[in-house]
Every structure is written in structure tokens, then in C-alpha cells.
Design a protein around this motif. Structure first.
Motif, PDB file in Angstrom:
ATOM      1  N   ASP A   2       0.976  -1.108   0.044  1.00 34.07           N
ATOM      2  CA  ASP A   2      -0.104  -0.054   0.004  1.00 34.07           C
ATOM      3  C   ASP A   2       0.878   1.166  -0.010  1.00 34.07           C
ATOM      4  O   ASP A   2       2.207   0.995  -0.033  1.00 34.07           O
ATOM      5  CB  ASP A   2      -0.990   0.152   1.150  1.00 34.07           C
ATOM      6  CG  ASP A   2      -0.011  -0.302   2.444  1.00 34.07           C
ATOM      7  OD1 ASP A   2       1.088   0.108   2.496  1.00 34.07           O
ATOM      8  OD2 ASP A   2      -0.732  -0.684   3.478  1.00 34.07           O
ATOM      9  N   LEU A   3       0.239   2.588  -0.009  1.00 35.47           N
ATOM     10  CA  LEU A   3       1.197   3.587  -0.085  1.00 35.47           C
ATOM     11  C   LEU A   3       2.148   3.960   1.204  1.00 35.47           C
ATOM     12  O   LEU A   3       3.095   4.284   1.136  1.00 35.47           O
ATOM     13  CB  LEU A   3       0.269   4.978  -0.258  1.00 35.47           C
ATOM     14  CG  LEU A   3      -0.419   4.936  -1.654  1.00 35.47           C
ATOM     15  CD1 LEU A   3      -1.227   6.321  -1.625  1.00 35.47           C
ATOM     16  CD2 LEU A   3       0.694   5.093  -2.420  1.00 35.47           C
ATOM     17  N   ALA A   4       1.704   3.379   2.187  1.00 34.29           N
ATOM     18  CA  ALA A   4       2.470   3.509   3.584  1.00 34.29           C
ATOM     19  C   ALA A   4       3.631   2.753   3.248  1.00 34.29           C
ATOM     20  O   ALA A   4       4.944   2.996   3.617  1.00 34.29           O
ATOM     21  CB  ALA A   4       1.732   2.988   4.867  1.00 34.29           C
ATOM     22  N   ASP A   5       3.508   1.341   2.548  1.00 40.75           N
ATOM     23  CA  ASP A   5       4.599   0.336   2.459  1.00 40.75           C
ATOM     24  C   ASP A   5       5.587   1.249   1.344  1.00 40.75           C
ATOM     25  O   ASP A   5       6.684   1.181   1.622  1.00 40.75           O
ATOM     26  CB  ASP A   5       3.939  -0.908   1.974  1.00 40.75           C
ATOM     27  CG  ASP A   5       5.107  -1.879   1.760  1.00 40.75           C
ATOM     28  OD1 ASP A   5       6.182  -2.112   2.675  1.00 40.75           O
ATOM     29  OD2 ASP A   5       4.940  -2.463   0.924  1.00 40.75           O
ATOM     30  N   LEU A   6       4.865   1.662   0.264  1.00 40.50           N
ATOM     31  CA  LEU A   6       5.736   2.468  -0.578  1.00 40.50           C
ATOM     32  C   LEU A   6       6.633   3.263   0.173  1.00 40.50           C
ATOM     33  O   LEU A   6       7.670   3.323  -0.201  1.00 40.50           O
ATOM     34  CB  LEU A   6       4.498   2.887  -1.647  1.00 40.50           C
ATOM     35  CG  LEU A   6       5.455   3.615  -2.881  1.00 40.50           C
ATOM     36  CD1 LEU A   6       6.413   2.643  -3.610  1.00 40.50           C
ATOM     37  CD2 LEU A   6       4.353   4.411  -3.808  1.00 40.50           C
ATOM     38  N   GLU A   7       5.984   4.143   0.824  1.00 39.26           N
ATOM     39  CA  GLU A   7       6.590   5.408   1.333  1.00 39.26           C
ATOM     40  C   GLU A   7       7.809   4.884   2.186  1.00 39.26           C
ATOM     41  O   GLU A   7       8.883   5.506   2.127  1.00 39.26           O
ATOM     42  CB  GLU A   7       5.761   6.149   2.181  1.00 39.26           C
ATOM     43  CG  GLU A   7       6.497   7.505   2.577  1.00 39.26           C
ATOM     44  CD  GLU A   7       5.419   8.853   2.620  1.00 39.26           C
ATOM     45  OE1 GLU A   7       4.317   8.321   2.991  1.00 39.26           O
ATOM     46  OE2 GLU A   7       5.816   9.944   2.431  1.00 39.26           O
ATOM     47  N   ALA A   8       7.679   3.937   2.908  1.00 39.25           N
ATOM     48  CA  ALA A   8       8.693   3.293   3.824  1.00 39.25           C
ATOM     49  C   ALA A   8       9.807   2.735   3.059  1.00 39.25           C
ATOM     50  O   ALA A   8      11.138   2.687   3.435  1.00 39.25           O
ATOM     51  CB  ALA A   8       8.060   2.216   4.596  1.00 39.25           C
ATOM     52  N   ARG A   9       9.656   2.139   2.031  1.00 43.99           N
ATOM     53  CA  ARG A   9      10.625   1.372   1.162  1.00 43.99           C
ATOM     54  C   ARG A   9      11.397   1.889  -0.013  1.00 43.99           C
ATOM     55  O   ARG A   9      12.167   1.472  -0.381  1.00 43.99           O
ATOM     56  CB  ARG A   9      10.118  -0.167   0.848  1.00 43.99           C
ATOM     57  CG  ARG A   9       9.698  -0.858   1.802  1.00 43.99           C
ATOM     58  CD  ARG A   9       8.812  -2.019   1.545  1.00 43.99           C
ATOM     59  NE  ARG A   9       9.430  -2.925   0.328  1.00 43.99           N
ATOM     60  CZ  ARG A   9       8.605  -3.668  -0.477  1.00 43.99           C
ATOM     61  NH1 ARG A   9       7.268  -4.031  -0.261  1.00 43.99           N
ATOM     62  NH2 ARG A   9       9.399  -4.479  -1.380  1.00 43.99           N
ATOM     63  N   VAL A  10      10.645   3.027  -0.445  1.00 39.48           N
ATOM     64  CA  VAL A  10      11.153   3.590  -1.447  1.00 39.48           C
ATOM     65  C   VAL A  10      12.480   4.454  -1.164  1.00 39.48           C
ATOM     66  O   VAL A  10      12.850   4.843  -0.226  1.00 39.48           O
ATOM     67  CB  VAL A  10      10.007   4.935  -2.257  1.00 39.48           C
ATOM     68  CG1 VAL A  10      10.525   6.180  -1.197  1.00 39.48           C
ATOM     69  CG2 VAL A  10      10.214   5.108  -3.622  1.00 39.48           C
ATOM     70  N   THR A  11      13.456   4.299  -2.339  1.00 43.15           N
ATOM     71  CA  THR A  11      14.689   4.881  -2.041  1.00 43.15           C
ATOM     72  C   THR A  11      15.243   5.446  -3.352  1.00 43.15           C
ATOM     73  O   THR A  11      14.263   5.292  -4.611  1.00 43.15           O
ATOM     74  CB  THR A  11      16.205   3.910  -1.964  1.00 43.15           C
ATOM     75  OG1 THR A  11      16.077   2.931  -3.079  1.00 43.15           O
ATOM     76  CG2 THR A  11      15.784   2.931  -0.740  1.00 43.15           C
ATOM     77  N   ARG A  71       3.255  12.293  -4.929  1.00 47.26           N
ATOM     78  CA  ARG A  71       4.283  12.961  -4.017  1.00 47.26           C
ATOM     79  C   ARG A  71       5.444  11.831  -3.587  1.00 47.26           C
ATOM     80  O   ARG A  71       6.620  12.196  -3.519  1.00 47.26           O
ATOM     81  CB  ARG A  71       3.268  13.214  -2.843  1.00 47.26           C
ATOM     82  CG  ARG A  71       4.100  13.984  -1.705  1.00 47.26           C
ATOM     83  CD  ARG A  71       3.237  14.228  -0.317  1.00 47.26           C
ATOM     84  NE  ARG A  71       2.390  12.970   0.235  1.00 47.26           N
ATOM     85  CZ  ARG A  71       3.067  12.373   0.765  1.00 47.26           C
ATOM     86  NH1 ARG A  71       4.601  12.222   0.969  1.00 47.26           N
ATOM     87  NH2 ARG A  71       2.527  11.117   1.233  1.00 47.26           N
ATOM     88  N   ILE A  72       5.032  10.615  -3.460  1.00 50.72           N
ATOM     89  CA  ILE A  72       6.057   9.699  -2.892  1.00 50.72           C
ATOM     90  C   ILE A  72       7.016   9.411  -3.830  1.00 50.72           C
ATOM     91  O   ILE A  72       8.383   9.600  -3.833  1.00 50.72           O
ATOM     92  CB  ILE A  72       5.684   8.401  -2.362  1.00 50.72           C
ATOM     93  CG1 ILE A  72       4.634   8.433  -1.216  1.00 50.72           C
ATOM     94  CG2 ILE A  72       6.362   7.317  -2.019  1.00 50.72           C
ATOM     95  CD1 ILE A  72       3.580   7.441  -0.776  1.00 50.72           C
TER      96      ILE A  72
END
Ligand SMILES: Cc1ncc(COP(=O)(O)O)c(C=O)c1O
Length: 400
Positions: free
Chosen positions: A137-146, A172-173
Motif C-alpha cells: 500500500d502507499l505506507a509500505d511504498l513510502e517506507a521502502r522507496v529509495t 508525492r512519494i
């Protein structure tokens, strides 16, 4: 007269953008320029065309006036600077990846996606050193994106569970790590959602679906900023060559003229089908973003004009129930694809999503009982009767 004036209404642009009376003959419909090559009359002009110092047509793989008219129409409807057409939706997706990704890059996506797209990400991109991974989900995307992530890819609504993604937050992410935000807008079409207005960079379509609308042509199209489209044209058409043919472009030009009218009819039918069968005893769950029970309903209401023409049912009796249901439908033709004026039905787990395997399918909610309906523009009452009758066969199967 070509009308790319963004102040015109959507229906006006659907009819006029990219079109207009052809100046040489006065032809009212866009002519089909059925030619592979174009004379350049003079050797110096040939050199300038090939070198990019002069714009003009010289070879249909790289550009054709009928194809160009279709590109201009879609760019206008999406509110984009430019567009480039491809021979299929997959041709567009693979051209995008080959243009904007290189070995060592990562692509992050929110699943489920169209099975062919996920297959391409895992089976082809990995071979070229691009790692594609799914965020839950978006929270997971935001946590893992580099910063290794160069492309964030979503579909909304998704195929086939009609999951909704918040476009503005996704963009935004993606932009927080300078990744390109890309969405497949096939299900929504620009009539219902215009992702560039939600800060997306690139929007693509399988034109085979709602843009064409009549189930008679395969094609794809990508819109975005002019510089991105220029790059895509060079890699995707010049170097790779999945170019749209002029006959197909003509069919799409003709189809898109009625897109807003057809989409309203698809939405009317789908809303009635979803509401009528929500709570039916043979159905564990109806997936339709227009239902207030749908988890993405509020976001869909914010970013979509209406909720689209696709409805999925998760039947209680698993694969046997799904087969009985599909085999007993009469108006809904059993076939893959979607967005045609005729209603279509399919079983994603055994067809479009088969190659993903049971683990991914289970994680994404593509259960053995899931059937996907592409609601056509027929009278909704006839479609409801057809579904009711087919559901009786599921109920009698459970009673046996
Ligand atoms: C959402 C979505 N995107 C892309 C594609 C691929 O498009 P095409 O079949 O035109 O290559 C499909 C095909 O079903 C699709 O459903």
C-alpha cells in the motif's frame, strides 16, 4: 479545424481534437494514410528530416498523419503536452520501461496490475537488471522507496479487483526520490480521471479497451510532457518499433469521438449491476468503487468523475461456481479484454492472471471464485436479467 483549445469541453475535444477538414481534398473524416514511406522530394530535405532539423513524415514506423491525429486527440483529452501511439498497450509499457529504466534501477508498483504488465516486469525487466517490487500500500511504498527507484507504477482502478490508488499521494512519494510517476489509465479513461492533474508525469492506455471501444483494434498510447514523449518516440518507435498502424489509428480516432457518451452508458450499467447484486447470497463480495462499502470509495469519489464500467464478483462457490456462472451468461461474451460496447466476462485466475501463480494471486485477492465483468452499453435491465439467470445456476450447483 483542429481544436486543441483546452477551454473547450471534453465532448467537444473528443470530437474535434486532432481532426478537421483535410486541406488538400476537403475530406471530412481523417484520411487513412496507408503508406509505409513518404517521398522527401529533395535529397537535402531527406537529410534534414533524418537529422531532425526539419519535422515531417518520412517513414510510418516513426510517424504517420493518421496516427498523429489520434495522438493529438488523446493528448488533448488527457490535458497533456504530447502523446505517442504504439501497436498495443504492452508495446507502450515495454517502450516506457526501455526508455526510462537501466540496469541497477528499481521499479516499484502497487498490485494487482494487469497480469501481462506484471509478467513483463518480473520476467523481462529482471533479465535486464531492473528489479521490480510490489508495495502492499502507499505506507509500505513510502517506507521502502529509495533513490534507486526510478519509476513508480500504478493502475487505478486496478485489474481485476478494482482497487483504488490515491494518485496525488503516489505522485508525492515518487517525486520525493525523483522517480517518474506512471499510471495505466485504461480502466478510468480521461473522461473519468486525468492523472496529470494529480501530479502524475506519464499516463498510458491500452487503446484496445475503452478508447477504441468496439473491440476491433489493438493499440496503445502514452501521454506526458513533450520532452518525455520525444524520448519515448525515439526509443520506442525508432529503436524498438512497436508502432501503431494507420488503419488502427483511424478506428481509434473514430472510437474516441464517442468516448464520453459510451463511458456514461458503461457507468450507468455498472452502477446498476453492482447495486443490484451487492448482498446476493451466491456472491461473497462485489467489487465496484461506486459502492460506499468499497475501501477506495472516498478516494475514487475525489479523483474520478464516475466509477467506471468494470465490476467483479467473488462467488462463494470458488472455481466451479465461477465456471457455472460464466457458462450460463448469454449477453456477456466470455472473452478477455474490456471496454467494448458489448458486455464481456472473464475468470482472471485462469486466464489473464494465470501466469502469476497461486501465491501472488491469493495475496492480490484474485481468488478462484472471482469473475470480472466488463459492462457494455446494452440496456442495464437486460444485463441484470442475464446475471440473475446465470446466478441461479450457481445457487443450484451449491444445492446439489
Ligand atoms: C489495464 C491494462 N493495461 C494494459 C493492457 C495491455 O494492453 P494490450 O492488450 O493492448 O497490449 C491490458 C490488457 O488487457 C490491460 O487490461
Amino acid at each position: 479545424m483542429s481544436d486543441n483549445n483546452r477551454t473547450s469541453g471534453f465532448r467537444t475535444r473528443a470530437v474535434h481534437a486532432g481532426g478537421g477538414v483535410e486541406p488538400r481534398t476537403g475530406a471530412h473524416a481523417t484520411p487513412i494514410y496507408q503508406t509505409s514511406t513518404f517521398g522527401y522530394f529533395d535529397a537535402d530535405r531527406g537529410e534534414r528530416l533524418f537529422g531532425g532539423q526539419e519535422s515531417g513524415y518520412f517513414y510510418t514506423r516513426l510517424g504517420n498523419p493518421t496516427v498523429r491525429a489520434f495522438e493529438e486527440k488523446v493528448a488533448s483529452l488527457e490535458g497533456a503536452e504530447d502523446a505517442v501511439a504504439f501497436a498495443s498497450g504492452m508495446g507502450a509499457i515495454s517502450a516506457l520501461a526501455l526508455t526510462f529504466l537501466k540496469p541497477g534501477d528499481e521499479l516499484a508498483f502497487l498490485g494487482p496490475l494487469y497480469g501481462g504488465t506484471e509478467g513483463f516486469f518480473h520476467e523481462v525487466l529482471e533479465k535486464f537488471g531492473v528489479h521490480a517490487w510490489e508495495a502492499s500500500d502507499l505506507a509500505d511504498l513510502e517506507a521502502r522507496v529509495t533513490r534507486r527507484v526510478k519509476m513508480v507504477y500504478v493502475e487505478t482502478p486496478t485489474n481485476p479487483t478494482l482497487r483504488i490508488t490515491d494518485l496525488r499521494n503516489t505522485a508525492r512519494i515518487a517525486h520525493s526520490v525523483d522517480a517518474l510517476a506512471v499510471t495505466d489509465n485504461t480502466f478510468a479513461t480521461p473522461y473519468l480521471t486525468r492523472p496529470l492533474q494529480h501530479d502524475f508525469d506519464v499516463v498510458l492506455h491500452s487503446a484496445t479497451k475503452y478508447l477504441g471501444g468496439h473491440g476491433d483494434a489493438i493499440g496503445g498510447v502514452v501521454v506526458g510532457r513533450a520532452d518525455a514523449i520525444r524520448e519515448l518516440r525515439v526509443t520506442g518507435l525508432r529503436h524498438v518499433g512497436a508502432s501503431l498502424g494507420p488503419q488502427e489509428a483511424y478506428l481509434f480516432l473514430r472510437g474516441v469521438k464517442t468516448l464520453p457518451l459510451r463511458m456514461d452508458a458503461h457507468c450507468d450499467g455498472a452502477e446498476i449491476v453492482a447495486r443490484t447484486f451487492d448482498g446476493h447470497p451466491a456472491i461473497a463480495r462485489v467489487y465496484y468503487p461506486g459502492l460506499s462499502s468499497h475501501v477506495g470509495h472516498e478516494i475514487a469519489a475525489r479523483q474520478m468523475k464516475r466509477f467506471g464500467g468494470m465490476v467483479s464478483f467473488d462467488l462463494r462457490g470458488g472455481y466451479d461456481a465461477a465456471k457455472a456462472f460464466l457458462n450460463n451468461l448469454r449477453l456477456f461474451v466470455q472473452a478477455v479484454s474490456l471496454g467494448d460496447v458489448e458486455s464481456l466476462s472473464c475468470h482472471p485466475a485462469s486466464t489473464t492472471h494465470q501466469l502469476l501463480g497461486p501465491d501472488i494471486l491469493a495475496r492480490q485477492g484474485v481468488t478462484p471464485g472471482l469473475v470480472r465483468l466488463s459492462v457494455g452499453i446494452e440496456d442495464p435491465e437486460d444485463l441484470v436479467l442475464d446475471i440473475e439467470r446465470a446466478l441461479e445456476s450457481v445457487v443450484s450447483l451449491a444445492a446439489d
